[in-house]
Design a protein around this motif. Structure first.
Motif, short mmCIF file in Angstrom:
data_model
loop_
_atom_site.label_atom_id
_atom_site.label_comp_id
_atom_site.label_asym_id
_atom_site.label_seq_id
_atom_site.Cartn_x
_atom_site.Cartn_y
_atom_site.Cartn_z
N GLY A 66 -2.87 -0.83 -7.23
CA GLY A 66 -1.72 -1.71 -7.36
C GLY A 66 -0.39 -1.10 -6.95
O GLY A 66 -0.12 0.08 -7.15
N SER A 67 0.44 -1.96 -6.38
CA SER A 67 1.76 -1.55 -5.94
C SER A 67 2.65 -1.12 -7.10
O SER A 67 3.44 -0.17 -6.98
N ASP A 125 4.74 -9.44 -14.12
CA ASP A 125 4.79 -8.20 -13.34
C ASP A 125 6.23 -7.80 -13.01
O ASP A 125 6.57 -6.61 -12.98
N SER A 150 4.40 2.45 -7.43
CA SER A 150 5.87 2.47 -7.47
C SER A 150 6.35 3.36 -8.62
O SER A 150 7.29 4.15 -8.47
N THR A 187 3.21 -1.02 -0.52
CA THR A 187 2.61 -2.29 -0.11
C THR A 187 1.69 -2.85 -1.20
O THR A 187 1.11 -2.09 -2.00
N ASP A 188 1.56 -4.16 -1.20
CA ASP A 188 0.79 -4.89 -2.23
C ASP A 188 -0.48 -5.45 -1.59
O ASP A 188 -0.50 -6.55 -1.08
N SER A 189 -1.55 -4.63 -1.63
CA SER A 189 -2.82 -5.03 -1.00
C SER A 189 -2.55 -5.64 0.37
O SER A 189 -2.90 -6.80 0.66
N GLN A 190 -1.93 -4.82 1.22
CA GLN A 190 -1.50 -5.25 2.57
C GLN A 190 -2.67 -5.80 3.38
O GLN A 190 -3.79 -5.30 3.29
N TYR A 198 9.18 -2.03 -4.71
CA TYR A 198 7.93 -2.64 -5.18
C TYR A 198 7.70 -3.94 -4.41
O TYR A 198 8.48 -4.88 -4.51
N GLN A 199 6.64 -3.98 -3.61
CA GLN A 199 6.33 -5.20 -2.87
C GLN A 199 5.50 -6.12 -3.76
O GLN A 199 4.51 -5.69 -4.36
N LEU A 200 5.91 -7.38 -3.83
CA LEU A 200 5.28 -8.36 -4.71
C LEU A 200 4.95 -9.60 -3.90
O LEU A 200 5.86 -10.28 -3.39
N THR A 201 3.66 -9.89 -3.75
CA THR A 201 3.25 -11.05 -2.95
C THR A 201 2.86 -12.23 -3.84
O THR A 201 2.45 -12.05 -4.99
#
Length: 288
Positions: free
Chosen positions: A56-57, A88, A61, A46-49, A73-76
């Motif tokens: 950092g995600s 990124d 990862s 998760t990316d700073s869920q 890799y979750q990227l928001t």
């Protein structure tokens, strides 16, 4: 076989999820990753869920990959402009990370730094288009890349959205933009999920159904009140309330739901909310 290859070959997949720590101590999440290794096909990072600042995600990862666990890799879009998002994504490719799950991200006002400025330079559909453009060898401004990445691009969809029509429109946009798989919000009503699947089966794409563990009756009621598209029936809440052991009950409900979802979805995505040590028990109980 990679996640991308399993998607292409219509294999039933199991994914799970790890939340990076708030700090640099990665001992616990690496222990959890080792428990999941060999039992799941990939693990989301998760990316700073919920807009809560964490490690950092991308870094986690890479750590999972070094442990032999395939990461997603979750990227928001919340915290980065288009320059940072592209940078990124290229960094992920160089680190050997192929799977990217694209999300809009919760607004900072919901997290632990409510004064932070949101970015949202791109939305999730535009970010998927951007990743496809990078794959073509060009950046978003049309400049040539020296070496093009290859990704397996995922997106999210909420089958429980009410009304569901706007969600279906966005789902179709993400698919046309290049999404190769979809992970869903938590599913508790399998009959309602089946109706959603009936609406999207024409697209012949990969849908991975979300399983969120019910840790307590209070948590269930909170989610019903505050999380869009989530509806946990009273019958399930009563089951948890009457259980002598809440973890045993959470495992039982999750396994039962997974069994009911087989044949409807191409996989399940287990969100344990900190109970990752229960995931192997859930899979055993579900016969997976």
């Amino acid at each position: 076989m990679t996640l991308k290859e399993k998607i292409k070959n219509k294999k039933f997949m199991i994914t799970s999820e790890i939340g990076p720590p708030k700090g640099t101590d990665v001992k616990t999440i690496l222990e959890e990753a080792r428990l999941l290794k060999g039992r799941v096909d990939a693990v989301n990072v998760t990316d700073s869920q919920s807009a809560v600042m964490r490690l950092g995600s991308l870094a986690v990862s890479r750590l999972l990959k070094e442990e032999g666990v395939e990461p997603v890799y979750q990227l928001t879009c919340r915290d980065r402009n288009r320059i940072a998002l592209q940078s990124d994504a290229l960094s992920a490719a160089v680190l050997g990370i192929e799977n990217i799950l694209v999300l809009t991200g919760d607004h900072p006002s919901r997290g632990d730094h409510p004064e932070a400025k949101p970015v949202f330079d791109l939305d999730s559909v535009q970010l998927i288009e951007t990743l496809k453009k990078l794959e073509s060898g060009k950046d978003l401004s049309g400049k040539e890349l020296k070496g093009a990445p290859k990704f397996c691009i995922g997106a999210v969809v909420n089958p429980g959205a009410d009304p569901v029509e706007p969600e279906l429109i966005k789902f179709e946009k993400k698919l046309k933009a290049g999404a190769e798989f979809f992970q869903t919000q938590g599913v508790y009503d399998v009959k309602a999920f089946a109706k959603f699947i009936d609406k999207v089966k024409q697209y012949n794409t990969c849908i991975i159904a979300g399983i969120i563990l019910i840790k307590s009756p209070d948590m269930a009621r909170f989610m019903n009140k505050n999380v869009a598209g989530i509806f946990i029936p009273d019958s399930l809440i009563n089951e948890v309330e009457g259980a002598a052991d809440k973890q045993d009950k959470a495992v039982e409900i999750a396994a039962r739901t997974i069994k009911e979802l087989k044949g409807l979805a191409q996989g399940v995505h287990i969100m344990s909310l900190g109970w990752n040590r229960l995931v192997p028990r859930i899979l055993d109980a579900a016969g997976l």
